[in-house]
Design an enzyme around this catalytic site. Structure first.
Site, PDB file in Angstrom:
ATOM      1  N   LYS A  35       0.808  -1.228   0.000  1.00  0.00           N
ATOM      2  CA  LYS A  35       0.000   0.000   0.000  1.00  0.00           C
ATOM      3  C   LYS A  35       0.840   1.276   0.000  1.00  0.00           C
ATOM      4  O   LYS A  35       0.399   2.318  -0.442  1.00  0.00           O
ATOM      5  CB  LYS A  35      -1.010  -0.010   1.147  1.00  0.00           C
ATOM      6  CG  LYS A  35      -0.439   0.015   2.542  1.00  0.00           C
ATOM      7  CD  LYS A  35      -1.583  -0.041   3.556  1.00  0.00           C
ATOM      8  CE  LYS A  35      -1.128  -0.308   4.962  1.00  0.00           C
ATOM      9  NZ  LYS A  35      -0.273   0.681   5.567  1.00  0.00           N
ATOM     10  N   LEU A  39       8.737  -0.188  -1.419  1.00  0.00           N
ATOM     11  CA  LEU A  39       8.773  -1.537  -0.825  1.00  0.00           C
ATOM     12  C   LEU A  39       9.747  -1.517   0.372  1.00  0.00           C
ATOM     13  O   LEU A  39      10.447  -0.550   0.598  1.00  0.00           O
ATOM     14  CB  LEU A  39       9.226  -2.544  -1.878  1.00  0.00           C
ATOM     15  CG  LEU A  39       8.224  -2.790  -3.021  1.00  0.00           C
ATOM     16  CD1 LEU A  39       8.899  -3.562  -4.153  1.00  0.00           C
ATOM     17  CD2 LEU A  39       6.988  -3.538  -2.531  1.00  0.00           C
ATOM     18  N   THR A  42       8.197  -1.842   7.208  1.00  0.00           N
ATOM     19  CA  THR A  42       8.651  -1.108   8.399  1.00  0.00           C
ATOM     20  C   THR A  42      10.178  -1.096   8.438  1.00  0.00           C
ATOM     21  O   THR A  42      10.802  -0.058   8.661  1.00  0.00           O
ATOM     22  CB  THR A  42       8.125  -1.823   9.671  1.00  0.00           C
ATOM     23  OG1 THR A  42       6.715  -1.923   9.592  1.00  0.00           O
ATOM     24  CG2 THR A  42       8.530  -1.082  10.930  1.00  0.00           C
ATOM     25  N   GLY A 148       2.520  -7.234   8.454  1.00  0.00           N
ATOM     26  CA  GLY A 148       3.380  -6.616   9.459  1.00  0.00           C
ATOM     27  C   GLY A 148       2.676  -6.045  10.665  1.00  0.00           C
ATOM     28  O   GLY A 148       1.600  -6.512  11.083  1.00  0.00           O
ATOM     29  N   ILE A 188      13.248  -0.542  21.060  1.00  0.00           N
ATOM     30  CA  ILE A 188      13.109   0.764  20.398  1.00  0.00           C
ATOM     31  C   ILE A 188      13.484   1.887  21.367  1.00  0.00           C
ATOM     32  O   ILE A 188      14.236   2.799  21.017  1.00  0.00           O
ATOM     33  CB  ILE A 188      11.667   0.954  19.870  1.00  0.00           C
ATOM     34  CG1 ILE A 188      11.409  -0.030  18.723  1.00  0.00           C
ATOM     35  CG2 ILE A 188      11.427   2.403  19.427  1.00  0.00           C
ATOM     36  CD1 ILE A 188      10.042   0.061  18.080  1.00  0.00           C
ATOM     37  N   GLU A 191      17.348   1.946  21.815  1.00  0.00           N
ATOM     38  CA  GLU A 191      18.104   2.341  20.611  1.00  0.00           C
ATOM     39  C   GLU A 191      17.874   3.830  20.304  1.00  0.00           C
ATOM     40  O   GLU A 191      18.839   4.592  20.128  1.00  0.00           O
ATOM     41  CB  GLU A 191      17.675   1.492  19.407  1.00  0.00           C
ATOM     42  CG  GLU A 191      18.212   0.067  19.458  1.00  0.00           C
ATOM     43  CD  GLU A 191      17.941  -0.757  18.196  1.00  0.00           C
ATOM     44  OE1 GLU A 191      18.429  -1.891  18.131  1.00  0.00           O
ATOM     45  OE2 GLU A 191      17.236  -0.281  17.273  1.00  0.00           O
ATOM     46  N   MET A 323       9.364 -10.067  16.960  1.00  0.00           N
ATOM     47  CA  MET A 323       9.114  -9.143  15.843  1.00  0.00           C
ATOM     48  C   MET A 323      10.465  -8.699  15.290  1.00  0.00           C
ATOM     49  O   MET A 323      10.974  -7.627  15.632  1.00  0.00           O
ATOM     50  CB  MET A 323       8.271  -7.980  16.318  1.00  0.00           C
ATOM     51  CG  MET A 323       6.846  -8.410  16.574  1.00  0.00           C
ATOM     52  SD  MET A 323       5.869  -7.004  17.020  1.00  0.00           S
ATOM     53  CE  MET A 323       4.248  -7.602  16.639  1.00  0.00           C
ATOM     54  N   HIS A 449      43.733 -14.009  16.407  1.00  0.00           N
ATOM     55  CA  HIS A 449      44.183 -13.165  17.515  1.00  0.00           C
ATOM     56  C   HIS A 449      44.866 -11.902  16.999  1.00  0.00           C
ATOM     57  O   HIS A 449      45.660 -11.994  16.059  1.00  0.00           O
ATOM     58  CB  HIS A 449      45.164 -13.947  18.391  1.00  0.00           C
ATOM     59  CG  HIS A 449      45.747 -13.111  19.486  1.00  0.00           C
ATOM     60  ND1 HIS A 449      45.046 -12.835  20.637  1.00  0.00           N
ATOM     61  CD2 HIS A 449      46.934 -12.463  19.587  1.00  0.00           C
ATOM     62  CE1 HIS A 449      45.792 -12.062  21.422  1.00  0.00           C
ATOM     63  NE2 HIS A 449      46.949 -11.823  20.804  1.00  0.00           N
TER      64      HIS A 449
END
Ligand code: FAD
Ligand code: NAD
Length: 470
Positions: A35, A39, A42, A148, A188, A191, A323, A449
């Site tokens: 919609k 593309l 989220t 989603g 969320i 972050e 999610m 190392h």
């Protein structure tokens, strides 16, 4: 463009577009309906990608401001140019969403712009305008719902995306707020709270629970809170936000303690609502065709990702569980392979979860609390980054690696990391877990190392009681 398909995918996020590519690879005539004008869903437009772009930019500012001096590098006149920072974030998003457009063309997947509505198990209506007055009917053998999720609203707190914002608004603020209050100490909240704190905002995180990062191993969540507090973020735990009012220039929040209901008010320039996400199923026609959802509105599916209506499948955030973009993608691939007559499954115990703060937090498999509750006899191996040579060279040694194994047979059950590059380090344990490996398997693999992965090796050695460098 055709109007008849083997598979119609509704939703163009990580689940939808990856599923469409796999379907095309398997020879299914495939269409994708999205919609929005771009593309990527989220994740690419308002989630994983823009947040990581801003986390990277703000981290550079933080390092240049506070850490260069210790390396003998003097800088002066450092300043944030927010417009350029936001512009860079937008270019990253644009380039990646255009890339998905190219992948659709390359795989000969028809792309329909509009909202999809299932009118019959074999028919999808595409409403090509916002009002829905322009329509096209597409016929198909199978449908995959990949619509989603969006932000869970909080009663009494109306999001205006200016003063009271969801993650989408918080990714596009036009100036650094003096004070940002974050509702919810989940992924969320931490972050995006970190982004704005690094850029100069005073950040206070209000959380309903008595700990941050719900679902994480409690040792990790406690240590991470200490680290973020040291960085300057404020935390108000066991507190429930009950309302927020935006007035000119300031927002006032009301809250109360979970125990005792002691009320308090707090002012902020900007409030970020980050209390979780809910499935998007509005206007999809679920009731019309009789597709069942659970008590939280997530589409119910069986082990093959099929809904209770034959030929209609669902994957990604809309079916619940973790999610995460990679979980959504993997479900879509398995689902499409099953539709094409193949078999497949996902090991949900080996899906990594990463919080892209600094230091990062990464987890896979069971937490210590889960093992205790299940009565499993387990062993813990830990190793701090302060004893890792590379982390010391980098002056970036906060955190530790914790490995959980089944006591008798040494099988890996979980790994939890706070530390630099934790999100990349965890992948070694994910691979080992997928291959039913043991801590000894990880410990006996030769690690370069000096490298951060040596901390994972040492934690694996520690699970067998023989860490070397501590
Ligand atoms: P979505 O990406 O939500 O895509 C669904 C798509 O369907 C949307 O484009 C929507 O417009 C479309 N759609 C809905 N209804 C219809 C309809 N009727 N017709 C047509 N189209 C429709 N996950 C990670 O793994 N790593 C991260 O770092 C990470 N960071 C995140 C940061 C933020 C700020 C947010 C909000 C989320 C983050 N996530 C992250 C979670 C991740 O974005 C989601 O798990 C992932 O996008 C889910 O993919 P999906 O395809 O199921 O759904
Ligand atoms: P979350 O579920 O991680 O955290 C929400 C927090 O809000 C919880 O701790 C909850 O107790 C708290 N809360 C709920 N109501 C409250 C109230 N009234 N007052 C105070 N606190 C309250 O949700 P999120 O941070 O919004 O993230 C949503 C989803 O997006 C997550 O499932 C996550 O997996 C995904 N995501 C992933 C990443 C990543 O992988 N790096 C990044 C961002 C988002």
């Amino acid at each position: 463009m055709s109007d008849s398909y083997d598979l119609i995918v509704i939703g163009g996020g990580p689940a939808g577009y990856v599923g469409a590519i796999r379907a095309a690879q398997l020879g299914l005539k495939t269409a994708i309906i999205e919609k929005e004008s771009t593309l990527g869903g989220t994740c690419l437009n308002v989630g994983c990608i823009p947040s990581k772009a801003l986390l990277q930019s703000s981290h550079h500012f933080e390092v240049a401001s506070h850490e260069f001096a210790a390396h003998g590098i003097r800088v002066s006149g450092l300043k944030v140019d927010l417009k350029t920072m936001m512009g860079r974030k937008e270019s990253v998003v644009n380039e990646l969403t255009k890339g998905i457009e190219y992948l659709m063309k390359k795989n000969k997947i028809d792309r329909h712009v509009g909202a999809g509505e299932i009118t019959d198990p074999g028919k999808v209506l595409v409403k090509t305008t916002k009002k829905g007055n322009k329509k096209q009917v597409l016929k198909t053998s199978t449908i995959m719902i990949a619509t989603g999720s969006d932000v869970t609203p909080l009663a009494g707190v109306k999001i205006d995306e200016k003063q009271i914002v969801s993650s989408t608004g918080a990714l596009s603020l036009s100036k650094v707020p003096k004070k940002l209050v974050v509702i919810g100490a989940g992924v969320i909240g931490l972050e995006l709270g970190s982004v704005w704190h690094r850029l100069g905002a005073e950040v206070e995180v209000v959380e309903f629970l008595d700990h941050i990062l719900p679902g994480m191993d409690s040792e990790i969540s406690k240590q991470m809170q200490r680290i973020l507090k040291k960085q300057g973020l404020g935390f108000k735990l066991s507190t429930k936000v009950t309302g927020a009012t935006a007035a000119k220039g300031a927002t006032s929040l009301t809250m109360e303690t979970v125990k005792g209901g002691k009320k308090e008010t707090m002012n902020a320039d900007v409030v970020l609502v980050a209390i979780g996400r809910r499935p998007i199923t509005d206007g999809l026609g679920l009731d019309h065709v009789g597709i069942k959802t659970d008590d939280h509105g997530f589409v119910s599916v069986d082990n093959d990702y099929q809904t209770n209506v034959e030929g209609i499948y669902a994957v990604g955030d809309v079916i619940g569980g973790a999610m995460l973009a990679h979980k959504a993608e993997d479900e879509a691939v398995v689902c499409v392979e099953i539709i094409a007559g193949e078999t497949g499954h996902i090991n949900y115990d080996a899906i990594p979860g990463i919080v892209y703060t600094h230091p990062e937090v990464a987890a896979v498999g069971k937490t210590e609390e889960q093992l205790k509750a299940a009565g499993v006899d387990y062993t813990v191996g830990t190793f701090p980054f302060s004893a890792n040579a590379r982390a010391r060279c980098n002056a970036d040694d906060d955190g530790f690696v914790k490995i959980l194994t089944e006591a008798k047979i040494d099988r890996l059950l979980g790994c939890h990391i706070i530390g630099p590059e934790a999100g990349d380090l965890i992948q070694e344990v994910v691979v080992a877990m997928e291959l039913s490996g043991s801590a000894e398997d990880v410990a006996r693999i030769c690690h370069g190392h000096p490298g951060l992965p040596e901390a994972v090796k040492e934690a694996a050695l520690s699970a067998g009681g023989r860490a070397m460098h501590i």
